[in-house]
Motif scaffolding. Sequence first.
Motif, PDB file in Angstrom:
ATOM      1  N   ILE A 131      -2.613  -3.983   9.596  1.00 26.56           N
ATOM      2  CA  ILE A 131      -2.059  -3.293   8.428  1.00 26.56           C
ATOM      3  C   ILE A 131      -1.800  -1.827   8.751  1.00 26.56           C
ATOM      4  O   ILE A 131      -0.752  -1.264   8.396  1.00 26.56           O
ATOM      5  CB  ILE A 131      -3.010  -3.427   7.221  1.00 26.56           C
ATOM      6  N   VAL A 132      -2.743  -1.183   9.442  1.00 24.68           N
ATOM      7  CA  VAL A 132      -2.571   0.225   9.819  1.00 24.68           C
ATOM      8  C   VAL A 132      -1.340   0.387  10.712  1.00 24.68           C
ATOM      9  O   VAL A 132      -0.543   1.322  10.540  1.00 24.68           O
ATOM     10  CB  VAL A 132      -3.834   0.757  10.534  1.00 24.68           C
ATOM     11  N   ALA A 145       0.831  -1.210   0.000  1.00 22.35           N
ATOM     12  CA  ALA A 145       0.000   0.000   0.000  1.00 22.35           C
ATOM     13  C   ALA A 145       0.862   1.255   0.000  1.00 22.35           C
ATOM     14  O   ALA A 145       0.583   2.220  -0.736  1.00 22.35           O
ATOM     15  CB  ALA A 145      -0.930  -0.012   1.210  1.00 22.35           C
ATOM     16  N   ALA A 146       1.918   1.260   0.822  1.00 20.78           N
ATOM     17  CA  ALA A 146       2.772   2.444   0.921  1.00 20.78           C
ATOM     18  C   ALA A 146       3.539   2.698  -0.373  1.00 20.78           C
ATOM     19  O   ALA A 146       3.656   3.838  -0.829  1.00 20.78           O
ATOM     20  CB  ALA A 146       3.741   2.294   2.095  1.00 20.78           C
ATOM     21  N   LEU A 194      -4.708   7.947   0.617  1.00 22.73           N
ATOM     22  CA  LEU A 194      -5.044   6.576   0.238  1.00 22.73           C
ATOM     23  C   LEU A 194      -4.580   5.557   1.267  1.00 22.73           C
ATOM     24  O   LEU A 194      -5.044   4.411   1.264  1.00 22.73           O
ATOM     25  CB  LEU A 194      -4.424   6.248  -1.126  1.00 22.73           C
ATOM     26  N   ILE A 195      -3.614   5.949   2.118  1.00 22.42           N
ATOM     27  CA  ILE A 195      -3.147   5.010   3.156  1.00 22.42           C
ATOM     28  C   ILE A 195      -3.391   5.571   4.554  1.00 22.42           C
ATOM     29  O   ILE A 195      -2.761   5.143   5.517  1.00 22.42           O
ATOM     30  CB  ILE A 195      -1.648   4.678   2.980  1.00 22.42           C
ATOM     31  N   THR A 196      -4.311   6.528   4.653  1.00 23.08           N
ATOM     32  CA  THR A 196      -4.631   7.140   5.946  1.00 23.08           C
ATOM     33  C   THR A 196      -5.998   6.651   6.404  1.00 23.08           C
ATOM     34  O   THR A 196      -6.990   6.849   5.698  1.00 23.08           O
ATOM     35  CB  THR A 196      -4.650   8.673   5.833  1.00 23.08           C
ATOM     36  N   LEU A 240       4.116   5.892   6.527  1.00 19.31           N
ATOM     37  CA  LEU A 240       3.359   7.136   6.401  1.00 19.31           C
ATOM     38  C   LEU A 240       4.132   8.305   6.989  1.00 19.31           C
ATOM     39  O   LEU A 240       4.170   9.396   6.410  1.00 19.31           O
ATOM     40  CB  LEU A 240       1.994   6.988   7.089  1.00 19.31           C
ATOM     41  N   LEU A 241       4.782   8.092   8.139  1.00 20.35           N
ATOM     42  CA  LEU A 241       5.595   9.151   8.741  1.00 20.35           C
ATOM     43  C   LEU A 241       6.776   9.512   7.845  1.00 20.35           C
ATOM     44  O   LEU A 241       7.125  10.692   7.696  1.00 20.35           O
ATOM     45  CB  LEU A 241       6.089   8.707  10.124  1.00 20.35           C
TER      46      LEU A 241
END
Length: 435
Positions: free
Chosen positions: A397-398, A146-147, A374-376, A405-406
């Motif tokens: 997954i989160v 995803a990232a 999209l990944i938040t 994300l960071l």
Amino acid sequence: MNLSTPFTLSLGLILALSLFGLPMGLSMICASILYLLMRGQDMGIVAEQFLNGMYSNYIILAVPLFILAAEIMNSGSLSERLLIWCNSVVGRFRGGLAQVNILQSIVFAGMSGSAIADAAGSGKMMQMLMTKDGKYTASFAAAMTAATAVIGPIIPPSIPMVLYSLVADTSIGYLFLGGVIPGLMMAGIMMIQVAVIARRRNFPVEAPVPLRQLPRLTWQALPVLFMPVVLMYGIYGGITTPTEAAAVAAFYALVVSVVLYRSVTLRDLYAALLSSGKTTASIGMLIAGALVFNYVVTVENIPRSLSAMLLSWELNPLTFLICVNLLLLVLGCLLEGTTILLVIVPVLIPTAQALGIDLVHFGVVVVVNIMLGLITPPYGILLFIMTRISGAPMRAIVGDVMPFLLGLLLALAIFTFVPETVLWLPRMFGYGSGL
């Protein structure tokens, strides 16, 4: 504030219809019709104005063509050959398959322009390879995929940048160039993170592919690797427009898959056409609704009023960009990215222009913000896609995607505060020189 004005009632109708499950595009169309009826405007004249404005605008044709190119690539063996080549290059390091995931996204980004196409296509294969024999947890493999898919629409070509060009009247070619360094920077940060995480979590080291096989594997993957070169040379060599380049991408993917690799049957081609048609119809309805509602917003003079209000606060360009980043990151948790791009961003563009912010720099910052959405959680559509593909729980997954994300937020901060990271490459090709 008067809650019975045509504009506030139309906003209320959008909210109500959306809550009842009507697609956002149709919700905006219904709300716009209500507004026009209450204002007593002739809808036929409004429709004629839209048609006259769109007849000479070919930019939007690039969207379905890039979608078709991605579908054809996912139908054939292009993704598989790309993964084999990436594994031969970086698979020999600790956490090599995670590095392969990043590298294949960089190359795939130069072909599809869609994060969802990246995750749904090569992401399935990466998930299988990474979780085979328990090498990586299903949640980490899904989070990684995803990232890395976020890189897709930053490195050219880019469907979101095409849509931004539509609302901002900015050169697609220079927008594409502006996304190259930020996209590579994001990939570089993730590669460093993977190297650190791999040592801490003792990820496996894959059996290295002998270097003597690298030329053969490169030759086999060369048609895939050559596709971004064809696209970029066509655009920046003055041979094709970006829209024509999208058609070339779809045709090139078809020829390579059918003639060279012989990996696409008529049934596969039909499925690719059907899938791209459905996706295009969905995006097209959203674009139609957004354009009609933007007419309502313009009639209400909201962009000019908002620009005057923000300028009265005496914001400097950097403060404004920080506020835009925070706003879009929050909205990305709640709204679909295309809606933000077509409805919210046009309201912000006049203020950016008034503050002297370069619209190519602003466009790249906006697109990256939307991609991070999209990944938040809770809306992040890539998280939902990878939950379905991997079978891992969303919570896991989160948790695994948060470090990445960071890292991506760090990259966003760098090219927000340092515009030259975006503008250097476009200026090398004549941007801002008056040519």
